[in-house]
Design an enzyme around this catalytic site. Structure first.
Site, mmCIF file in Angstrom:
data_model
loop_
_atom_site.group_PDB
_atom_site.id
_atom_site.type_symbol
_atom_site.label_atom_id
_atom_site.label_comp_id
_atom_site.label_asym_id
_atom_site.label_seq_id
_atom_site.Cartn_x
_atom_site.Cartn_y
_atom_site.Cartn_z
ATOM 1 N N SER A 159 -3.579 -5.717 9.111
ATOM 2 C CA SER A 159 -3.325 -4.529 9.609
ATOM 3 C C SER A 159 -4.589 -4.018 10.138
ATOM 4 C CB SER A 159 -2.914 -3.810 7.925
ATOM 5 O OG SER A 159 -1.906 -4.260 7.273
ATOM 6 N N GLY A 189 0.535 -5.566 10.842
ATOM 7 C CA GLY A 189 0.489 -4.798 9.741
ATOM 8 C C GLY A 189 0.854 -3.380 10.067
ATOM 9 N N LYS A 213 -0.539 -11.063 6.641
ATOM 10 C CA LYS A 213 -0.351 -9.680 7.426
ATOM 11 C C LYS A 213 -1.594 -9.118 7.572
ATOM 12 C CE LYS A 213 0.907 -4.842 6.219
ATOM 13 N NZ LYS A 213 0.918 -3.843 5.017
ATOM 14 N N SER A 253 0.932 -1.297 -0.022
ATOM 15 C CA SER A 253 0.230 -0.010 -0.087
ATOM 16 C C SER A 253 0.783 1.198 -0.022
ATOM 17 C CB SER A 253 -1.132 0.105 1.269
ATOM 18 O OG SER A 253 -1.733 -1.106 1.364
ATOM 19 N N ASN A 254 2.029 1.388 0.906
ATOM 20 C CA ASN A 254 2.766 2.516 0.924
ATOM 21 C C ASN A 254 3.717 2.680 -0.486
ATOM 22 O OD1 ASN A 254 2.497 3.466 3.603
ATOM 23 N ND2 ASN A 254 2.699 1.376 3.995
#
Length: 381
Positions: free
Chosen positions: A252, A276, A250, A131-132
């Site tokens: 989050s 996450g 993972k 996502s980042n």
């Protein structure tokens, strides 16, 4: 009852299999492909026999095709199970940002600069195109190329976990194979979410099973409800944990009771759970997580690794004090201000963050002041 037309081929197959198995050690060298070689010899012999006894040849061809498919599935499952279970994903991973030039092209030189610095930190590996990494804004070609560049630059002992998730199962399978070919050691597959109202356990189990069946490298499930509006259901995770090519999750969401339940329900499957976020890293370790994929590690990488080591060592009092100081900066670069804040903070700590790709916009002056305060009030600036 087995028909007479099937009896002879079955007897032939059984007999030849046994004979080749006995004599194989004398003429097939040991090695990772030994089983495939022996299977090929058996199938060749059976095919020749079936072609001989069949006047039309059609039965032989159909039988040979069926045997090949069954053998391939069996060989894949054994190989996948062995490879998947061997991969240890425990440790800390920064989900790296994608640097862009002012014209919003991928800046591979600045990416390489960041990778050199990350290589000196005790990370287990890097998450690429998470996502980042702004993966929704990259073309499929750019996504694969970034993975390739990271793999080339990173030391061989570091794990490259590549985000290959797409909205359709078909596209995810294709992207997964391309990223595996580019060098990814495992794949982080986010939940498809555009039709989230129909993404129930049945749909998601079907999706992930097909992806895992097709992938040549292990799969890590990815649940990020803040971005997708969808939590991967616990019952789906439990069932998917039994797949030999799905090695972990993972999570989050930040729900520690959920993480604890997942750890407990999957502990017999050699299934690994990663937190996450650095904001609940200590709590996740306390209930059985084995590591974390933490955006804050892009900025405070050593400190996040230190927190993980304190938890693993059972030094909980020290871990708690460090965790306190990471909560506000972590919230600022994730839930509060997102990727633009993360990239700006990276610049403060000697990394290349730079601009985001449109439509993401830079922080306002007021937001930037608040971001700095979150870091300075906790002793990081």
């Amino acid at each position: 009852m087995v028909s007479h037309s099937l009896a002879l081929p079955m007897i032939c197959f059984t007999t030849l299999w046994g004979l080749v198995g006995v004599v194989a050690p004398f003429f097939v060298p040991k090695g990772p492909n030994r089983g495939v070689i022996i299977t090929s010899l058996v199938l060749t012999a059976v095919c020749c026999y079936l072609l001989r006894i069949s006047t039309s040849g059609m039965f032989a061809i159909r039988s040979f095709s069926l045997l090949c498919r069954r053998s391939s599935v069996s060989t894949w499952r054994n190989k996948s199970k062995s490879a998947g279970k061997r991969l240890d994903i425990s440790g800390i991973y920064p989900p790296i940002a994608t640097p862009f030039t002012q014209s919003e092209d991928v800046d591979y030189q600045r990416l390489d600069d960041n990778l050199r610095k990350y290589s000196n930190l005790p990370f287990r590996g890097l998450v690429v195109q998470g996502s980042n990494g702004e993966y929704p804004y990259l073309t499929p070609e750019e996504r694969v190329e970034v993975v390739k560049k990271v793999k080339q630059a990173l030391p061989k002992d570091k794990v490259v976990m590549a985000g290959s998730g797409c909205e359709s199962t078909r596209a995810t399978i294709q992207m997964s194979q391309q990223m595996a070919d580019a060098g990814a050691d495992c794949l982080l597959v986010v939940t498809p979410c555009f039709y989230r109202g129909r993404m129930d356990s049945r749909a998601l189990i079907n999706h992930y099973t097909k992806v895992a069946d097709s992938s040549s490298v292990p799969i890590v499930l990815y649940s990020v409800p803040a971005n997708t509006g969808l939590d991967l259901p616990v019952d789906a995770i439990i069932q998917l944990s039994q797949h030999p090519n799905i090695v972990g999750l993972k999570d989050s969401g930040g729900d520690i009771t959920r993480i604890a339940l997942i750890v407990r329900k999957t502990r017999s499957q050699d299934f690994q759970v990663l937190a996450g976020s650095a904001g609940f890293l200590m709590a996740a370790y306390a209930v059985g997580a084995v590591g974390g994929v933490c955006a804050l590690a892009n900025v405070l990488g050593q400190q996040v690794c230190d927190l993980a080591q304190l938890c693993v060592s059972g030094r909980w009092d020290e871990a708690r004090e460090l965790q306190y100081r990471l909560i506000e900066p972590n919230t600022a670069v994730t839930r509060q201000y997102g990727v633009p804040a993360l990239k700006h903070a990276m610049e403060w700590f000697g990394y290349h963050g730079g601009v985001c790709r449109s439509p993401l916009q830079p922080l306002s002056k007021a937001d930037l002041e608040q971001l700095r305060l979150k870091f300075s009030s906790n002793g990081w600036l």
